[in-house]
Design an enzyme around this catalytic site. Structure first.
Site, PDB file in Angstrom:
ATOM      1  CG  ASN A 119     -35.659 -62.245  19.395  1.00 54.89           C
ATOM      2  OD1 ASN A 119     -34.335 -62.738  19.283  1.00 54.89           O
ATOM      3  ND2 ASN A 119     -36.565 -62.826  19.390  1.00 54.89           N
ATOM      4  CG  PHE A 120     -29.673 -59.268  17.861  1.00 51.91           C
ATOM      5  CD1 PHE A 120     -30.444 -58.173  18.275  1.00 51.91           C
ATOM      6  CD2 PHE A 120     -28.236 -59.057  17.931  1.00 51.91           C
ATOM      7  CE1 PHE A 120     -29.921 -56.882  18.784  1.00 51.91           C
ATOM      8  CE2 PHE A 120     -27.476 -57.791  18.361  1.00 51.91           C
ATOM      9  CZ  PHE A 120     -28.314 -56.749  18.970  1.00 51.91           C
ATOM     10  CE  LYS A 121     -37.744 -62.872  15.948  1.00 50.47           C
ATOM     11  NZ  LYS A 121     -39.031 -63.096  15.067  1.00 50.47           N
ATOM     12  CG  HIS A 146     -39.549 -66.110  20.295  1.00 52.34           C
ATOM     13  ND1 HIS A 146     -39.690 -66.591  19.070  1.00 52.34           N
ATOM     14  CD2 HIS A 146     -39.401 -64.889  20.454  1.00 52.34           C
ATOM     15  CE1 HIS A 146     -39.980 -65.568  18.230  1.00 52.34           C
ATOM     16  NE2 HIS A 146     -39.848 -64.459  19.074  1.00 52.34           N
ATOM     17  CD  GLU A 177     -42.675 -61.790  20.036  1.00 43.23           C
ATOM     18  OE1 GLU A 177     -42.214 -60.824  19.808  1.00 43.23           O
ATOM     19  OE2 GLU A 177     -42.335 -62.786  19.701  1.00 43.23           O
ATOM     20  CB  ILE A 236     -43.862 -63.303  14.365  1.00 45.12           C
ATOM     21  CG1 ILE A 236     -44.281 -63.267  15.928  1.00 45.12           C
ATOM     22  CG2 ILE A 236     -42.205 -63.453  14.196  1.00 45.12           C
ATOM     23  CD1 ILE A 236     -43.739 -64.558  16.567  1.00 45.12           C
ATOM     24  N   GLY A 258     -44.472 -57.506  14.081  1.00 42.08           N
ATOM     25  CA  GLY A 258     -44.625 -56.553  13.042  1.00 42.08           C
ATOM     26  C   GLY A 258     -44.521 -55.152  13.494  1.00 42.08           C
ATOM     27  CB  ALA A 301     -36.881 -59.398  15.471  1.00 39.97           C
ATOM     28  CB  SER A 302     -37.910 -58.623  10.787  1.00 40.01           C
ATOM     29  OG  SER A 302     -39.587 -58.368  11.052  1.00 40.01           O
TER      30      SER A 302
HETATM   31  O1  G3P Z   1     -39.339 -61.629  19.400  1.00 39.60           O
HETATM   32  C1  G3P Z   1     -39.525 -60.531  18.735  1.00 39.60           C
HETATM   33  C2  G3P Z   1     -40.359 -61.245  17.458  1.00 39.60           C
HETATM   34  O2  G3P Z   1     -40.933 -62.425  17.421  1.00 39.60           O
HETATM   35  C3  G3P Z   1     -41.242 -60.139  16.434  1.00 39.60           C
HETATM   36  O3  G3P Z   1     -40.571 -60.296  15.525  1.00 39.60           O
HETATM   37  O4  G3P Z   1     -39.832 -59.399  13.157  1.00 39.60           O
HETATM   38  O5  G3P Z   1     -42.305 -59.553  13.749  1.00 39.60           O
HETATM   39  O6  G3P Z   1     -40.618 -57.806  15.098  1.00 39.60           O
HETATM   40  P1  G3P Z   1     -40.742 -59.164  14.229  1.00 39.60           P
END
Ligand code: G3P
Length: 222
Positions: free
Chosen positions: A9-11, A93, A141, A146, A181, A202-203
């Site tokens: 997810n590129f957000k 989301h 999630e 997140i 995470g 994502a991150s």
């Molecule tokens: O959609 C993926 C997300 O919400 C998780 O974010 O940065 O914790 O991998 P992250």
């Protein structure tokens, strides 16, 4: 056992916007080719067209609105993302929550257009509730994890396991992803061991010094 799937997810990170989105999608495609993992990228709406023309892996929208064509300024129309090249969409989301009735409309619109629906949820109860809508995927999630770097598959394994259990009781055809995470091979392996079919993340990848290396590490233990 289903082939593991990784949805990135590129957000709205700058590291995954515009030309950076193209580079990240290209790296994801290379990882898919090298490892056989099903990689999917979910860029911002404005980047869907250029990414879908550039890479051969599926490109998903991050959101669609429950609106029909017409006067809905600022909304994201499913026909538009489909024509831009999207193969599916995230829905609901935690950073873009929808009303239950609108989630239902969005899932149905995606199915009608032969597009993949990835319905995000925040806990076991909402996962059970939306399973009756028959999305292709439910992605659990916990919002508090997140972007935290604390992997759900290690910090709250019972949520992943519980979601897999309730979803499959309602509809064994629905695939379950987990996210929040997740960044390492151990995190992904833990998710798969808990019964997930893959991860939504994502991150941990987008903010990594070398996203391609980070992706290779992510899928190294499955
Ligand atoms: O959609 C993926 C997300 O919400 C998780 O974010 O940065 O914790 O991998 P992250």
């Amino acid at each position: 056992k289903r082939t593991p799937i990784v949805i990135l997810n590129f957000k709205t990170y700058l590291e995954s916007t515009g030309i950076n989105a193209v580079n990240l999608a290209t790296a994801s495609e290379m990882v898919a080719e090298e490892t056989g993992i099903n990689m999917v990228v979910a860029p911002q709406s404005s980047d869907i067209y250029q990414l879908s023309n550039k890479v051969n892996i599926p490109v998903f929208a991050q959101h669609i609105d429950a609106v029909d064509a017409g006067g809905h300024t600022g909304s994201t129309l499913i026909e538009c993302v489909k024509e831009a090249g999207a193969d599916g969409s995230l829905i609901n989301h935690s950073e873009q929550r929808m009303k239950l009735a609108d989630i239902d409309v969005a899932v149905k619109k995606l199915a009608q257009k032969n597009m993949v629906s990835v319905l995000c949820t925040n806990n076991i109860e909402t996962s059970a509730a939306v399973a009756t809508l028959k999305p292709d995927f439910v992605a659990i999630e916990p919002p508090e994890l997140i972007g935290s770097g604390i992997p759900v598959s290690k910090a709250e394994p019972e949520i992943v396991e519980g979601t897999v259990e309730v979803i499959h009781k309602i509809d064994p055809e629905i695939s379950v992803l987990c996210g929040a995470g997740i960044s390492t091979g151990d995190d992904m392996k833990a998710a798969m061991d808990l019964g997930a079919d893959g991860v939504l993340l994502a991150s941990g990848i987008i903010k990594a010094d070398d996203p391609k290396e980070a992706l290779l590490n992510l899928v190294s233990k499955i």
